[in-house]
Design a protein around this motif. Sequence first.
Motif, PDB file in Angstrom:
ATOM      1  N   HIS A   1      31.652  19.872  14.120  1.00  0.00           N
ATOM      2  CA  HIS A   1      30.700  19.112  14.945  1.00  0.00           C
ATOM      3  C   HIS A   1      30.861  17.614  14.706  1.00  0.00           C
ATOM      4  N   LEU A   2      30.977  17.228  13.449  1.00  0.00           N
ATOM      5  CA  LEU A   2      31.155  15.817  13.133  1.00  0.00           C
ATOM      6  C   LEU A   2      32.412  15.261  13.797  1.00  0.00           C
ATOM      7  N   LEU A   3      33.501  16.023  13.753  1.00  0.00           N
ATOM      8  CA  LEU A   3      34.752  15.570  14.359  1.00  0.00           C
ATOM      9  C   LEU A   3      34.636  15.458  15.876  1.00  0.00           C
ATOM     10  N   ALA A   4      33.958  16.413  16.498  1.00  0.00           N
ATOM     11  CA  ALA A   4      33.795  16.378  17.950  1.00  0.00           C
ATOM     12  C   ALA A   4      32.955  15.177  18.367  1.00  0.00           C
ATOM     13  N   TYR A   5      31.834  14.970  17.683  1.00  0.00           N
ATOM     14  CA  TYR A   5      31.002  13.798  17.986  1.00  0.00           C
ATOM     15  C   TYR A   5      31.805  12.508  17.778  1.00  0.00           C
ATOM     16  N   GLY A   6      32.553  12.451  16.681  1.00  0.00           N
ATOM     17  CA  GLY A   6      33.319  11.247  16.374  1.00  0.00           C
ATOM     18  C   GLY A   6      34.367  10.931  17.425  1.00  0.00           C
ATOM     19  N   LEU A   7      35.070  11.945  17.916  1.00  0.00           N
ATOM     20  CA  LEU A   7      36.099  11.718  18.917  1.00  0.00           C
ATOM     21  C   LEU A   7      35.504  11.211  20.227  1.00  0.00           C
ATOM     22  N   VAL A   8      34.418  11.845  20.674  1.00  0.00           N
ATOM     23  CA  VAL A   8      33.798  11.412  21.933  1.00  0.00           C
ATOM     24  C   VAL A   8      33.235  10.005  21.790  1.00  0.00           C
ATOM     25  N   ASP A   9      32.628   9.702  20.640  1.00  0.00           N
ATOM     26  CA  ASP A   9      32.100   8.361  20.412  1.00  0.00           C
ATOM     27  C   ASP A   9      33.230   7.336  20.417  1.00  0.00           C
ATOM     28  N   TYR A  10      34.353   7.701  19.818  1.00  0.00           N
ATOM     29  CA  TYR A  10      35.520   6.808  19.791  1.00  0.00           C
ATOM     30  C   TYR A  10      36.010   6.504  21.208  1.00  0.00           C
ATOM     31  N   VAL A  11      36.143   7.546  22.014  1.00  0.00           N
ATOM     32  CA  VAL A  11      36.612   7.358  23.387  1.00  0.00           C
ATOM     33  C   VAL A  11      35.583   6.560  24.194  1.00  0.00           C
ATOM     34  N   ALA A  12      34.297   6.878  24.009  1.00  0.00           N
ATOM     35  CA  ALA A  12      33.245   6.200  24.772  1.00  0.00           C
ATOM     36  C   ALA A  12      33.197   4.706  24.465  1.00  0.00           C
TER      37      ALA A  12
ATOM     38  N   PHE B   1      38.417   8.858  30.107  1.00  0.00           N
ATOM     39  CA  PHE B   1      37.585   9.946  30.597  1.00  0.00           C
ATOM     40  C   PHE B   1      38.058  10.456  31.962  1.00  0.00           C
ATOM     41  N   GLN B   2      38.637   9.570  32.755  1.00  0.00           N
ATOM     42  CA  GLN B   2      39.119   9.984  34.080  1.00  0.00           C
ATOM     43  C   GLN B   2      40.198  11.054  33.976  1.00  0.00           C
ATOM     44  N   TYR B   3      41.002  10.979  32.912  1.00  0.00           N
ATOM     45  CA  TYR B   3      42.121  11.915  32.779  1.00  0.00           C
ATOM     46  C   TYR B   3      41.907  12.966  31.684  1.00  0.00           C
ATOM     47  N   ALA B   4      40.748  12.935  31.047  1.00  0.00           N
ATOM     48  CA  ALA B   4      40.450  13.969  30.052  1.00  0.00           C
ATOM     49  C   ALA B   4      40.317  15.314  30.763  1.00  0.00           C
ATOM     50  N   ALA B   5      40.984  16.333  30.221  1.00  0.00           N
ATOM     51  CA  ALA B   5      41.003  17.645  30.887  1.00  0.00           C
ATOM     52  C   ALA B   5      40.565  18.734  29.922  1.00  0.00           C
ATOM     53  N   SER B   6      41.122  19.925  30.096  1.00  0.00           N
ATOM     54  CA  SER B   6      40.611  21.094  29.382  1.00  0.00           C
ATOM     55  C   SER B   6      40.728  20.966  27.862  1.00  0.00           C
ATOM     56  N   GLY B   7      41.795  20.363  27.364  1.00  0.00           N
ATOM     57  CA  GLY B   7      41.943  20.228  25.920  1.00  0.00           C
ATOM     58  C   GLY B   7      40.824  19.397  25.321  1.00  0.00           C
ATOM     59  N   PHE B   8      40.531  18.268  25.948  1.00  0.00           N
ATOM     60  CA  PHE B   8      39.456  17.405  25.481  1.00  0.00           C
ATOM     61  C   PHE B   8      38.110  18.103  25.644  1.00  0.00           C
ATOM     62  N   ARG B   9      37.924  18.784  26.773  1.00  0.00           N
ATOM     63  CA  ARG B   9      36.662  19.489  27.026  1.00  0.00           C
ATOM     64  C   ARG B   9      36.416  20.573  25.992  1.00  0.00           C
ATOM     65  N   ASP B  10      37.446  21.386  25.708  1.00  0.00           N
ATOM     66  CA  ASP B  10      37.277  22.491  24.765  1.00  0.00           C
ATOM     67  C   ASP B  10      37.035  21.982  23.343  1.00  0.00           C
ATOM     68  N   PHE B  11      37.783  20.951  22.961  1.00  0.00           N
ATOM     69  CA  PHE B  11      37.652  20.431  21.598  1.00  0.00           C
ATOM     70  C   PHE B  11      36.297  19.780  21.378  1.00  0.00           C
ATOM     71  N   THR B  12      35.744  19.168  22.418  1.00  0.00           N
ATOM     72  CA  THR B  12      34.520  18.383  22.259  1.00  0.00           C
ATOM     73  C   THR B  12      33.272  19.082  22.795  1.00  0.00           C
ATOM     74  N   ARG B  13      33.375  20.354  23.169  1.00  0.00           N
ATOM     75  CA  ARG B  13      32.228  21.063  23.757  1.00  0.00           C
ATOM     76  C   ARG B  13      30.994  20.943  22.877  1.00  0.00           C
ATOM     77  N   ILE B  14      31.155  21.095  21.579  1.00  0.00           N
ATOM     78  CA  ILE B  14      29.998  21.118  20.685  1.00  0.00           C
ATOM     79  C   ILE B  14      29.358  19.745  20.515  1.00  0.00           C
ATOM     80  N   ALA B  15      29.998  18.692  21.023  1.00  0.00           N
ATOM     81  CA  ALA B  15      29.373  17.370  20.981  1.00  0.00           C
ATOM     82  C   ALA B  15      28.231  17.253  21.991  1.00  0.00           C
ATOM     83  N   SER B  16      27.996  18.295  22.771  1.00  0.00           N
ATOM     84  CA  SER B  16      26.844  18.330  23.671  1.00  0.00           C
ATOM     85  C   SER B  16      25.614  18.918  22.990  1.00  0.00           C
ATOM     86  N   SER B  17      25.744  19.298  21.728  1.00  0.00           N
ATOM     87  CA  SER B  17      24.625  19.883  20.984  1.00  0.00           C
ATOM     88  C   SER B  17      23.590  18.814  20.635  1.00  0.00           C
ATOM     89  N   SER B  18      22.442  19.258  20.115  1.00  0.00           N
ATOM     90  CA  SER B  18      21.328  18.361  19.814  1.00  0.00           C
ATOM     91  C   SER B  18      21.688  17.329  18.743  1.00  0.00           C
TER      92      SER B  18
END
Length: 296
Positions: free
Chosen positions: A193-204, A213-230
């Motif tokens: 979870h920490l890694l997923a949050y960190g990657l999305v925060d880095y990209v953001a 974000f325009q070109y992020a696809a299934s690999g990014f989506r699958d790896f970062t899915r849990i960054a949508s958690s509380s």
Amino acid sequence: MVPFKKIVICGVGLIGGSLALALRKNGYKGRIVGLERNREILSRAYALGIVDDAGSPMDETFRGADLLVLSVPVAQTGNVLKMVMPYLSAEMVVTDTGSTKTDVIAVAREVLAEKIDRFVPAHPIAGREMNGPDAAVDDLFTGKKTVITALSENRKDDIEKIAGLWEQCGSIIHYLSPDDHDNVFATVSHMPHLLAYGLVDYVANHAKSDLFFQYAASGFRDFTRIASSSPEMWRDITLANRAHLLTEMDAYLEELKNMRDLVEKADGPELEKIYANARRARMNWLNTIENSESKK
């Protein structure tokens, strides 16, 4: 069958709400009462049929109850226990659903004192990236593990009751010590979870964020899915388990440093060895899961 006649669930979001729905689906006939700091959430849980009662005074909420389930962010455990202590009957069993155990047990010992034998810590290993009562489903725990970290003071009968509660929801019971639990989940749950949050925060925060974000696809989506958690829940879990998490993060940083060196050296054969070992380990893990589920 579940031996409890009236269950109070403190926190009727994803986990607490799913517990209530799973119990109903699997034949529980007793009363399930909700307890929430947010009255809108409690009203929504009642409207969805998750709980039988919402918003009653505390003495009425706990009257006749023989089980309290704490399904709140782990940092709230102490405050919740202090709030409900005056309403806990001598025979009421208390359990939780927290993702960390040593911190929860420590605060429970402090607040419950001589009643600590009534507290049976548990952790259902299930979840979704959505939150709140609308995210609750009646099959969330089906085929999933629930880890019980029983205390030396617990009565065997109470442990069996909590195990039976989760088995009624389709869960598979496992037992770990509190420290082993926190060590295991620091590695396979909290760090991902920490890694997923960190990657999305880095990209953001990147200067080319919109382009990335325009070109992020299934690999990014699958790896970062849990960054949508509380964020609140995972903030608390991260801090609660920081000792084990720091140890595992330091070890993982060494792995990343080694891989960075291999990339810098353009060492394809060694990179491939790491990738192949990781793929093999993941496939073995998936096959183990599939084989265990096929035996149910």
